[in-house]
Design a protein around this motif. Structure first.
Motif, PDB file in Angstrom:
ATOM      1  N   HIS A  20       0.923  -1.075   0.003  1.00  7.97           N
ATOM      2  CA  HIS A  20       0.038  -0.031   0.120  1.00  7.97           C
ATOM      3  C   HIS A  20       0.891   1.335   0.047  1.00  7.97           C
ATOM      4  O   HIS A  20       2.121   1.147   0.416  1.00  7.97           O
ATOM      5  CB  HIS A  20      -0.941   0.102   0.811  1.00  7.97           C
ATOM      6  N   ILE A  21       0.246   2.236  -0.470  1.00  9.96           N
ATOM      7  CA  ILE A  21       0.879   3.677  -0.223  1.00  9.96           C
ATOM      8  C   ILE A  21      -0.164   4.483   0.779  1.00  9.96           C
ATOM      9  O   ILE A  21      -1.304   4.153   0.764  1.00  9.96           O
ATOM     10  CB  ILE A  21       1.167   4.391  -1.522  1.00  9.96           C
ATOM     11  N   ALA A  22       0.504   5.442   1.649  1.00 14.36           N
ATOM     12  CA  ALA A  22      -0.344   6.077   2.741  1.00 14.36           C
ATOM     13  C   ALA A  22      -0.162   7.435   2.380  1.00 14.36           C
ATOM     14  O   ALA A  22       1.013   7.968   2.258  1.00 14.36           O
ATOM     15  CB  ALA A  22       0.277   5.630   4.001  1.00 14.36           C
ATOM     16  N   PHE A  23      -1.244   7.983   2.917  1.00 21.11           N
ATOM     17  CA  PHE A  23      -1.390   9.732   3.042  1.00 21.11           C
ATOM     18  C   PHE A  23      -1.641   9.806   4.382  1.00 21.11           C
ATOM     19  O   PHE A  23      -2.587   9.198   5.044  1.00 21.11           O
ATOM     20  CB  PHE A  23      -2.586  10.159   1.989  1.00 21.11           C
ATOM     21  N   ALA A  24      -1.189  11.065   4.636  1.00 24.78           N
ATOM     22  CA  ALA A  24      -1.373  11.336   6.114  1.00 24.78           C
ATOM     23  C   ALA A  24      -2.488  12.365   6.277  1.00 24.78           C
ATOM     24  O   ALA A  24      -2.840  13.278   5.237  1.00 24.78           O
ATOM     25  CB  ALA A  24      -0.154  12.166   6.622  1.00 24.78           C
ATOM     26  N   ALA A  25      -3.632  12.042   7.173  1.00 23.41           N
ATOM     27  CA  ALA A  25      -4.785  13.020   7.715  1.00 23.41           C
ATOM     28  C   ALA A  25      -4.165  13.757   8.858  1.00 23.41           C
ATOM     29  O   ALA A  25      -3.079  13.437   9.502  1.00 23.41           O
ATOM     30  CB  ALA A  25      -5.916  12.100   7.915  1.00 23.41           C
ATOM     31  N   ASP A  26      -4.861  14.843   8.949  1.00 23.96           N
ATOM     32  CA  ASP A  26      -4.577  15.769  10.078  1.00 23.96           C
ATOM     33  C   ASP A  26      -4.804  15.248  11.371  1.00 23.96           C
ATOM     34  O   ASP A  26      -4.172  15.499  12.346  1.00 23.96           O
ATOM     35  CB  ASP A  26      -5.241  17.232  10.137  1.00 23.96           C
ATOM     36  N   SER A  27      -5.676  14.331  11.678  1.00 26.98           N
ATOM     37  CA  SER A  27      -6.386  13.854  12.918  1.00 26.98           C
ATOM     38  C   SER A  27      -6.890  12.483  12.963  1.00 26.98           C
ATOM     39  O   SER A  27      -7.439  12.053  11.667  1.00 26.98           O
ATOM     40  CB  SER A  27      -7.088  14.781  13.668  1.00 26.98           C
ATOM     41  N   ARG A  28      -7.145  12.034  13.858  1.00 22.81           N
ATOM     42  CA  ARG A  28      -7.893  10.722  14.124  1.00 22.81           C
ATOM     43  C   ARG A  28      -9.416  11.062  13.544  1.00 22.81           C
ATOM     44  O   ARG A  28     -10.137  10.298  12.816  1.00 22.81           O
ATOM     45  CB  ARG A  28      -8.023   9.976  15.373  1.00 22.81           C
ATOM     46  N   CYS A  61      -3.735   7.716   7.335  1.00 22.52           N
ATOM     47  CA  CYS A  61      -3.210   7.474   8.366  1.00 22.52           C
ATOM     48  C   CYS A  61      -3.024   8.819   9.347  1.00 22.52           C
ATOM     49  O   CYS A  61      -2.885   9.904   8.714  1.00 22.52           O
ATOM     50  CB  CYS A  61      -1.959   6.514   8.337  1.00 22.52           C
ATOM     51  N   ASN A  62      -2.758   8.530  10.697  1.00 20.51           N
ATOM     52  CA  ASN A  62      -2.348   9.755  11.485  1.00 20.51           C
ATOM     53  C   ASN A  62      -0.921   9.294  12.009  1.00 20.51           C
ATOM     54  O   ASN A  62      -0.726   9.309  13.193  1.00 20.51           O
ATOM     55  CB  ASN A  62      -3.344   9.803  12.518  1.00 20.51           C
ATOM     56  N   ALA A  63      -0.047   8.855  11.261  1.00 18.03           N
ATOM     57  CA  ALA A  63       1.101   8.393  11.361  1.00 18.03           C
ATOM     58  C   ALA A  63       2.131   9.435  12.137  1.00 18.03           C
ATOM     59  O   ALA A  63       3.187   9.110  12.802  1.00 18.03           O
ATOM     60  CB  ALA A  63       1.858   7.517  10.175  1.00 18.03           C
ATOM     61  N   GLY A  64       2.132  10.517  11.529  1.00 16.90           N
ATOM     62  CA  GLY A  64       3.294  11.637  11.723  1.00 16.90           C
ATOM     63  C   GLY A  64       3.201  11.978  13.332  1.00 16.90           C
ATOM     64  O   GLY A  64       4.193  12.840  13.772  1.00 16.90           O
ATOM     65  N   ALA A  65       2.147  11.564  13.850  1.00 12.51           N
ATOM     66  CA  ALA A  65       2.025  11.957  15.169  1.00 12.51           C
ATOM     67  C   ALA A  65       3.162  11.455  16.178  1.00 12.51           C
ATOM     68  O   ALA A  65       3.437  12.034  17.357  1.00 12.51           O
ATOM     69  CB  ALA A  65       0.724  11.741  15.898  1.00 12.51           C
ATOM     70  N   ARG A  66       3.828  10.419  15.531  1.00 14.94           N
ATOM     71  CA  ARG A  66       4.573   9.703  16.491  1.00 14.94           C
ATOM     72  C   ARG A  66       6.069  10.139  15.672  1.00 14.94           C
ATOM     73  O   ARG A  66       6.118   9.583  14.646  1.00 14.94           O
ATOM     74  CB  ARG A  66       4.458   8.016  16.464  1.00 14.94           C
ATOM     75  N   GLN A  83       4.141   0.788  15.707  1.00 15.99           N
ATOM     76  CA  GLN A  83       4.297   2.067  15.252  1.00 15.99           C
ATOM     77  C   GLN A  83       3.015   2.866  15.630  1.00 15.99           C
ATOM     78  O   GLN A  83       2.927   4.124  15.622  1.00 15.99           O
ATOM     79  CB  GLN A  83       4.156   2.313  13.700  1.00 15.99           C
ATOM     80  N   GLN A  84       1.795   2.204  16.071  1.00 12.42           N
ATOM     81  CA  GLN A  84       0.770   2.772  16.927  1.00 12.42           C
ATOM     82  C   GLN A  84      -0.039   3.648  15.844  1.00 12.42           C
ATOM     83  O   GLN A  84      -0.486   4.853  16.371  1.00 12.42           O
ATOM     84  CB  GLN A  84       1.347   3.538  18.051  1.00 12.42           C
ATOM     85  N   THR A  85       0.085   3.477  14.419  1.00 13.78           N
ATOM     86  CA  THR A  85      -0.386   4.226  13.556  1.00 13.78           C
ATOM     87  C   THR A  85      -2.062   4.149  13.791  1.00 13.78           C
ATOM     88  O   THR A  85      -2.601   2.806  13.584  1.00 13.78           O
ATOM     89  CB  THR A  85       0.068   3.867  12.307  1.00 13.78           C
ATOM     90  N   PHE A  86      -2.953   4.990  13.847  1.00 13.41           N
ATOM     91  CA  PHE A  86      -4.377   5.066  13.636  1.00 13.41           C
ATOM     92  C   PHE A  86      -4.800   4.976  12.050  1.00 13.41           C
ATOM     93  O   PHE A  86      -3.998   5.712  11.309  1.00 13.41           O
ATOM     94  CB  PHE A  86      -4.920   6.317  14.242  1.00 13.41           C
ATOM     95  N   PHE A  87      -5.356   4.030  11.742  1.00 14.09           N
ATOM     96  CA  PHE A  87      -5.277   3.562  10.320  1.00 14.09           C
ATOM     97  C   PHE A  87      -6.740   3.425   9.720  1.00 14.09           C
ATOM     98  O   PHE A  87      -7.807   3.189  10.553  1.00 14.09           O
ATOM     99  CB  PHE A  87      -4.798   2.483  10.002  1.00 14.09           C
TER     100      PHE A  87
END
Length: 328
Positions: free
Chosen positions: A217-225, A270-275, A252-256
């Protein structure tokens, strides 16, 4: 081991799709990317806070999958160093002209055959009046459609031997391995690597069907959960297929949220950038098979298709008579 931070960041992806028009609608209507150009069977799209000319190239093709993943270097000197290291490792292909907005690009492959491009020269995005943001430290105005993806976050490749790809990322490109899965037989089932202070940029997962060069997959970051939760309702109304989620990964604790775009490629919001991983001497986290069998962070069982679906699909490869997923 290569110097850290010669690679500035994961920059851009070329994605193949057999349903180009439908895929464009998915990325614009659902993920809020904007079309900023087109040439032949290629369409260039921009995520609203990407400083570069475009974030994603969609290319019409007979099957889905990933064509090339671009990495930007931190300087011209970094580019020279990394090209030398790649050539010494025997994985270089040579220089090509970059896409619109990208300068000269050095093309190479990882040990599994996935294609990469390395460049430094980049054209910054010009919003013009149509997309001019209210805040001048933002690349473009916040989209008013879909659940806007702020930026490209990471790429997860499928491969025969994740450890070989992991070591190539570390030794030739200066990545850090932050987490991995160690199988009971001692082999690496998956590895998460980063070039930056993000917890991961490039992931390699073992292809359980034994193919090379495929995309998970490829993933894009959203601003928030909250944006990801809202995406579920938007997907429902737009008829977008939800594969699994929303939920939180243990690793990695990513919300997905995982979905399929019309061409068949798996897309994560995902909201990966928070970590962030700020420690320069980060101690890699290893997960056992028994630990992974417990499912995701809050107990969701990993869906079976997560272990089998990749692009191109096994059926597409069989019909094409190909062994490697990234071949044209």
């Amino acid at each position: 081991m290569a110097p850290r931070h010669d690679i500035a960041h994961l920059a851009h992806v070329q994605l193949l799709t057999p349903r180009l028009d439908d895929s464009v609608r998915f990325f614009t209507d659902f993920l809020g990317l904007r079309v900023v150009g087109a040439e032949g069977n290629q369409v260039y799209l921009h995520a609203w806070d990407d400083y570069q000319h475009h974030t994603l190239t969609l290319r019409g093709h007979r099957h889905a999958g990933i064509a090339r993943t671009h990495l930007r270097t931190a300087s011209p000197e970094s580019l020279t160093r990394r090209v030398a290291a790649i050539e010494a490792a025997g994985h270089g292909r040579g220089w090509v002209d970059g896409e619109p907005g990208f300068g000269p690009t050095y093309v190479f492959t990882d040990p599994d055959g996935h294609e990469f491009g390395l460049y430094y020269e980049a054209e910054w995005f010009e919003s013009g009046d149509a997309f001019r943001p209210a805040l001048k430290n933002q690349a473009a105005a916040y989209p008013n459609t879909g659940v806007p993806a702020r930026r490209l976050d990471h790429v997860n490749f499928l491969g025969k031997t994740p450890v070989d790809n992991r070591d190539f990322m570390v030794e030739a490109l200066g990545a850090m391995t932050t987490e991995q899965i160690l199988l009971d037989d001692g082999t690496v089932g998956a590895a998460w690597t980063t070039f930056t202070n993000k917890s991961y940029d490039i992931v390699y997962t073992r292809d359980n069907l034994g193919h090379s060069g495929r995309l998970h997959h490829i993933a894009f970051a959203a601003d928030s959960r909250h944006d990801i939760l809202r995406a579920c309702d938007v997907a429902l109304d737009l008829g977008v297929f939800i594969e699994t989620g929303p939920h939180k990964h243990a690793i990695q604790q990513t919300f997905f949220l995982y979905l399929y775009e019309p061409g068949g490629n798996r897309i994560e919001l995902c909201n990966a950038g928070a970590r962030l991983v700020l420690a320069p001497d980060w101690k890699r986290v290893d997960w056992s098979e028994a630990e992974r069998a417990k499912g995701q962070a809050w107990g969701l069982r990993t869906i079976e298709s997560f272990h089998t679906h990749g692009t191109p699909t096994a059926e597409e490869l069989a019909s094409l008579g190909q062994e490697d997923g990234n071949q044209d």
